[in-house]
Design an enzyme around this catalytic site. Structure first.
Site, PDB file in Angstrom:
ATOM      1  N   TYR A  28       0.836  -1.210   0.000  1.00 46.41           N
ATOM      2  CA  TYR A  28       0.000   0.000   0.000  1.00 46.41           C
ATOM      3  C   TYR A  28       0.866   1.254   0.000  1.00 46.41           C
ATOM      4  CZ  TYR A  28      -3.694   3.300   1.041  1.00 46.41           C
ATOM      5  OH  TYR A  28      -4.571   4.361   0.965  1.00 46.41           O
ATOM      6  N   SER A 110      -3.632  14.509   7.093  1.00 48.05           N
ATOM      7  CA  SER A 110      -4.512  13.998   6.038  1.00 48.05           C
ATOM      8  C   SER A 110      -5.942  13.815   6.538  1.00 48.05           C
ATOM      9  CB  SER A 110      -3.983  12.645   5.555  1.00 48.05           C
ATOM     10  OG  SER A 110      -4.991  11.929   4.865  1.00 48.05           O
ATOM     11  N   TYR A 133      -9.727  16.003   1.696  1.00 52.99           N
ATOM     12  CA  TYR A 133     -10.435  15.305   0.622  1.00 52.99           C
ATOM     13  C   TYR A 133     -11.846  15.865   0.687  1.00 52.99           C
ATOM     14  CZ  TYR A 133      -6.669  12.013  -0.370  1.00 52.99           C
ATOM     15  OH  TYR A 133      -5.487  11.457  -0.756  1.00 52.99           O
ATOM     16  N   THR A 159      -6.558  18.340  -1.962  1.00 52.07           N
ATOM     17  CA  THR A 159      -5.960  17.380  -2.896  1.00 52.07           C
ATOM     18  C   THR A 159      -6.941  17.107  -4.026  1.00 52.07           C
ATOM     19  OG1 THR A 159      -4.609  16.436  -1.165  1.00 52.07           O
ATOM     20  CG2 THR A 159      -4.973  15.065  -3.105  1.00 52.07           C
ATOM     21  N   ARG A 168      -4.468   0.672  -8.391  1.00 55.33           N
ATOM     22  CA  ARG A 168      -3.316   0.308  -7.544  1.00 55.33           C
ATOM     23  C   ARG A 168      -3.144  -1.211  -7.571  1.00 55.33           C
ATOM     24  NH1 ARG A 168      -3.793   4.553  -3.190  1.00 55.33           N
ATOM     25  NH2 ARG A 168      -4.069   6.424  -4.441  1.00 55.33           N
ATOM     26  N   LYS A 241      -3.279  20.745  -4.294  1.00 57.72           N
ATOM     27  CA  LYS A 241      -2.251  19.700  -4.443  1.00 57.72           C
ATOM     28  C   LYS A 241      -2.618  18.764  -5.596  1.00 57.72           C
ATOM     29  CE  LYS A 241      -0.061  15.990  -1.713  1.00 57.72           C
ATOM     30  NZ  LYS A 241      -0.706  14.730  -2.078  1.00 57.72           N
ATOM     31  N   HIS A 265       1.060  12.620  -6.780  1.00 60.48           N
ATOM     32  CA  HIS A 265       0.620  11.746  -5.702  1.00 60.48           C
ATOM     33  C   HIS A 265       1.584  10.558  -5.544  1.00 60.48           C
ATOM     34  CE1 HIS A 265      -3.160  11.564  -3.202  1.00 60.48           C
ATOM     35  NE2 HIS A 265      -2.685  10.373  -2.905  1.00 60.48           N
ATOM     36  N   ARG A 268       0.833   7.381  -7.706  1.00 65.65           N
ATOM     37  CA  ARG A 268      -0.197   6.438  -7.262  1.00 65.65           C
ATOM     38  C   ARG A 268      -1.506   6.581  -8.031  1.00 65.65           C
ATOM     39  NH1 ARG A 268       1.091   4.618  -2.185  1.00 65.65           N
ATOM     40  NH2 ARG A 268      -0.972   4.623  -1.223  1.00 65.65           N
ATOM     41  N   ASP A 296       6.106  17.840  -4.536  1.00 67.57           N
ATOM     42  CA  ASP A 296       6.423  16.524  -3.974  1.00 67.57           C
ATOM     43  C   ASP A 296       6.384  15.465  -5.062  1.00 67.57           C
ATOM     44  OD1 ASP A 296       3.898  15.108  -4.238  1.00 67.57           O
ATOM     45  OD2 ASP A 296       3.244  15.812  -2.273  1.00 67.57           O
ATOM     46  N   GLY A 298       8.701  11.644  -5.209  1.00 64.53           N
ATOM     47  CA  GLY A 298       9.985  11.041  -5.566  1.00 64.53           C
ATOM     48  C   GLY A 298      11.166  11.497  -4.741  1.00 64.53           C
ATOM     49  N   ARG A 300      13.840  11.544  -2.089  1.00 66.07           N
ATOM     50  CA  ARG A 300      14.392  10.538  -1.180  1.00 66.07           C
ATOM     51  C   ARG A 300      15.655  11.001  -0.465  1.00 66.07           C
ATOM     52  NH1 ARG A 300      10.116   9.335  -2.119  1.00 66.07           N
ATOM     53  NH2 ARG A 300       9.221   7.445  -3.002  1.00 66.07           N
ATOM     54  N   ARG A 320       6.830   9.226   1.269  1.00 65.43           N
ATOM     55  CA  ARG A 320       7.093   7.866   1.746  1.00 65.43           C
ATOM     56  C   ARG A 320       8.280   7.732   2.706  1.00 65.43           C
ATOM     57  NH1 ARG A 320       5.650   7.097  -3.715  1.00 65.43           N
ATOM     58  NH2 ARG A 320       3.912   5.678  -4.121  1.00 65.43           N
TER      59      ARG A 320
HETATM   60  C1  FNR Z   1      -0.236   9.395   0.120  1.00 59.62           C
HETATM   61  N1  FNR Z   1      -0.544  10.661  -0.365  1.00 59.62           N
HETATM   62  C2  FNR Z   1      -1.638  11.339   0.134  1.00 59.62           C
HETATM   63  N2  FNR Z   1      -1.926  12.591  -0.305  1.00 59.62           N
HETATM   64  C3  FNR Z   1      -2.967  13.282   0.208  1.00 59.62           C
HETATM   65  O1  FNR Z   1      -3.199  14.422  -0.196  1.00 59.62           O
HETATM   66  N3  FNR Z   1      -3.750  12.714   1.186  1.00 59.62           N
HETATM   67  C4  FNR Z   1      -3.540  11.458   1.652  1.00 59.62           C
HETATM   68  O2  FNR Z   1      -4.245  10.976   2.531  1.00 59.62           O
HETATM   69  C5  FNR Z   1      -2.461  10.726   1.096  1.00 59.62           C
HETATM   70  N4  FNR Z   1      -2.212   9.451   1.529  1.00 59.62           N
HETATM   71  C6  FNR Z   1      -1.097   8.781   1.065  1.00 59.62           C
HETATM   72  C7  FNR Z   1      -0.812   7.505   1.545  1.00 59.62           C
HETATM   73  C8  FNR Z   1       0.351   6.863   1.151  1.00 59.62           C
HETATM   74  C9  FNR Z   1       0.665   5.514   1.714  1.00 59.62           C
HETATM   75  C10 FNR Z   1       1.235   7.489   0.243  1.00 59.62           C
HETATM   76  C11 FNR Z   1       2.529   6.841  -0.171  1.00 59.62           C
HETATM   77  C12 FNR Z   1       0.928   8.728  -0.280  1.00 59.62           C
HETATM   78  C13 FNR Z   1       0.353  11.345  -1.325  1.00 59.62           C
HETATM   79  C14 FNR Z   1       1.435  12.139  -0.596  1.00 59.62           C
HETATM   80  O3  FNR Z   1       0.905  13.273   0.024  1.00 59.62           O
HETATM   81  C15 FNR Z   1       2.527  12.618  -1.563  1.00 59.62           C
HETATM   82  O4  FNR Z   1       1.939  13.290  -2.648  1.00 59.62           O
HETATM   83  C16 FNR Z   1       3.369  11.459  -2.095  1.00 59.62           C
HETATM   84  O5  FNR Z   1       3.669  10.569  -1.054  1.00 59.62           O
HETATM   85  C17 FNR Z   1       4.660  12.009  -2.700  1.00 59.62           C
HETATM   86  O6  FNR Z   1       5.396  10.982  -3.284  1.00 59.62           O
HETATM   87  P1  FNR Z   1       6.642  10.269  -2.550  1.00 59.62           P
HETATM   88  O7  FNR Z   1       7.547  11.338  -2.056  1.00 59.62           O
HETATM   89  O8  FNR Z   1       6.070   9.441  -1.461  1.00 59.62           O
HETATM   90  O9  FNR Z   1       7.230   9.447  -3.635  1.00 59.62           O
END
Ligand code: FNR
Length: 376
Positions: A28, A110, A133, A159, A168, A241, A265, A268, A296, A298, A300, A320
């Site tokens: 996930y 969130s 949301y 978002t 997914r 976002k 995102h 995702r 945001d 990628g 790391r 992440r």
């Molecule tokens: C997210 N992201 C996300 N974004 C948001 O606006 N509300 C949310 O609840 C979530 N939940 C969420 C869960 C998980 C498990 C992940 C990995 C990501 C997206 C998050 O805010 C962000 O845009 C990404 O995680 C950026 O990418 P990287 O840096 O994780 O690669």
């Protein structure tokens, strides 16, 4: 839970977390949409840029702090909104918010957190924003905005790119869905207006409450003219976002928002979507003089932060990596990841001759093509 040592290499955290977590939660967090092409593209985009360090700049004296919406931050870094964090550690968002506060970095709460926004607010006194949301019920929406304000959230992040979940594949293949189990519904289930729409409290009829949550929080896309509702009802800074197209950034600025987050995102949502870093320069060119541009997807390493800032981001959200830190031992794990990132960022800037945020400009970077580097 023990605190296994987190690696100091931000690109190795995912593999380390994979060894700790069950396949469902790991998939996930790490997974992306479809074939994972955009997850990979996000990383590849960072790899196409090289930093060209400068010397004899007196860079031992430096201040990389920045001011966002009037708030002074020690570094241009925030914790991205990430829901359902309890799937990797029972302390979930409470631990992440505490670790963020200890570093002075804003934590974006969130809508889909495993704890309610009030619980998260109580857990720390650090700067916090609220990510919305957008529910398909104006009164529930107003109630959430009111609660966010009272819980001390200064900024609203809406978002746009996840109004319905992407394809997914890892979650589908494992039949793993936290939301279907009611994880990530704490803020909705504790909302008086949301509850007033139910025949029985969530505790007494969980399937009905989950069904209402799904109907209210997913499945409805909005249009630009709808933003006026949020603008009128949120007095503080308003951030959109999930922007990837410069024309959308212009529409956002025209709609009176204060900032956009250039983001896919974390790969995702749309498999094959443009890497967020590749979208950044055009968005900055389109609206960078008018509104704040955040980024945001990628990130790391400290060098990644430098590259995104050089390409025009005013600040960067980390996603992440801090959740992998959480998996490695709750608050201590998140703290370790954040401290490592901040330290590596600081070192990368200073060893490149930078002394302040404004030294991070496009001229600091060259593309692989410009330097004649051909990857194997
Ligand atoms: C997210 N992201 C996300 N974004 C948001 O606006 N509300 C949310 O609840 C979530 N939940 C969420 C869960 C998980 C498990 C992940 C990995 C990501 C997206 C998050 O805010 C962000 O845009 C990404 O995680 C950026 O990418 P990287 O840096 O994780 O690669």
């Amino acid at each position: 839970m023990n605190t296994p040592l987190c690696t100091t290499d931000g690109t190795a955290l995912e593999e380390s977390a994979r060894r700790l977590l069950e396949p469902g939660p790991f998939g996930y967090v790490a997974g992306g949409a479809g074939s994972g092409a955009t997850v990979r593209a996000n990383r590849a985009a960072f790899d196409r840029w090289r930093i060209v360090p400068r010397m004899l700049r007196g860079a031992h004296v430096r201040d990389l702090g920045t001011t966002l919406f009037g708030e002074r931050l020690p570094a241009p870094i925030l914790l991205a909104p990430i829901g359902v964090q309890s799937i990797v550690h029972p302390d979930g968002e409470l631990a992440s918010a505490r670790a963020a506060a200890a570093c002075g970095l804003p934590f974006v709460v969130s809508t889909m957190s495993s704890y309610s926004l009030e619980q998260i607010a109580e857990a720390s006194d650090g700067p916090r924003w609220f990510q919305l949301y957008w529910p398909d019920d104006p009164e529930v929406c107003l109630s959430l905005l009111d609660r966010a304000r009272r819980a001390g959230c200064t900024t609203l992040v809406v978002t746009l790119d996840n109004w319905t979940f992407g394809w997914r594949t890892r979650d589908l293949d494992q039949d793993y869905s936290p939301a279907a189990q009611g994880i990530g519904t704490a803020t909705a289930f504790s909302d008086p207006v949301f509850r007033s729409r139910l025949d029985r409290p969530p505790r007494d009829d969980l399937p009905a409450a989950i069904a209402q949550w799904k109907a209210m929080f997913t499945g409805v896309d909005r249009e630009w003219q709808d933003l006026g509702f949020l603008r009128r009802n949120w007095p503080g800074p308003l951030v959109l976002k999930g922007i990837l197209h410069p024309d959308d950034a212009v529409l956002a600025a025209d709609a009176g928002v204060d900032a956009v987050v250039v983001s896919n995102h974390g790969g995702r949502q749309v498999d094959g979507a443009i890497a967020a870093l590749d979208a950044l320069p055009e968005v900055v060119a389109a609206v960078g003089e008018r509104i704040t541009v955040l980024f945001d997807s990628g990130v790391r390493t400290g060098a990644d932060l430098v590259k995104a800032l050089c390409l025009g981001a005013d600040a960067v959200l980390v996603g992440r990596p801090y959740v992998y830190g959480l998996a490695h031992g709750g608050e201590a794990g998140v703290s370790r990841v954040l401290t490592n990132l901040l330290t590596e960022f600081d070192l990368t800037v200073t060893l490149s001759g930078g002394r302040q945020r404004s030294d991070l400009r496009p001229e600091v970077l060259k593309t692989n093509r410009e330097v004649g580097f051909v990857s194997a």
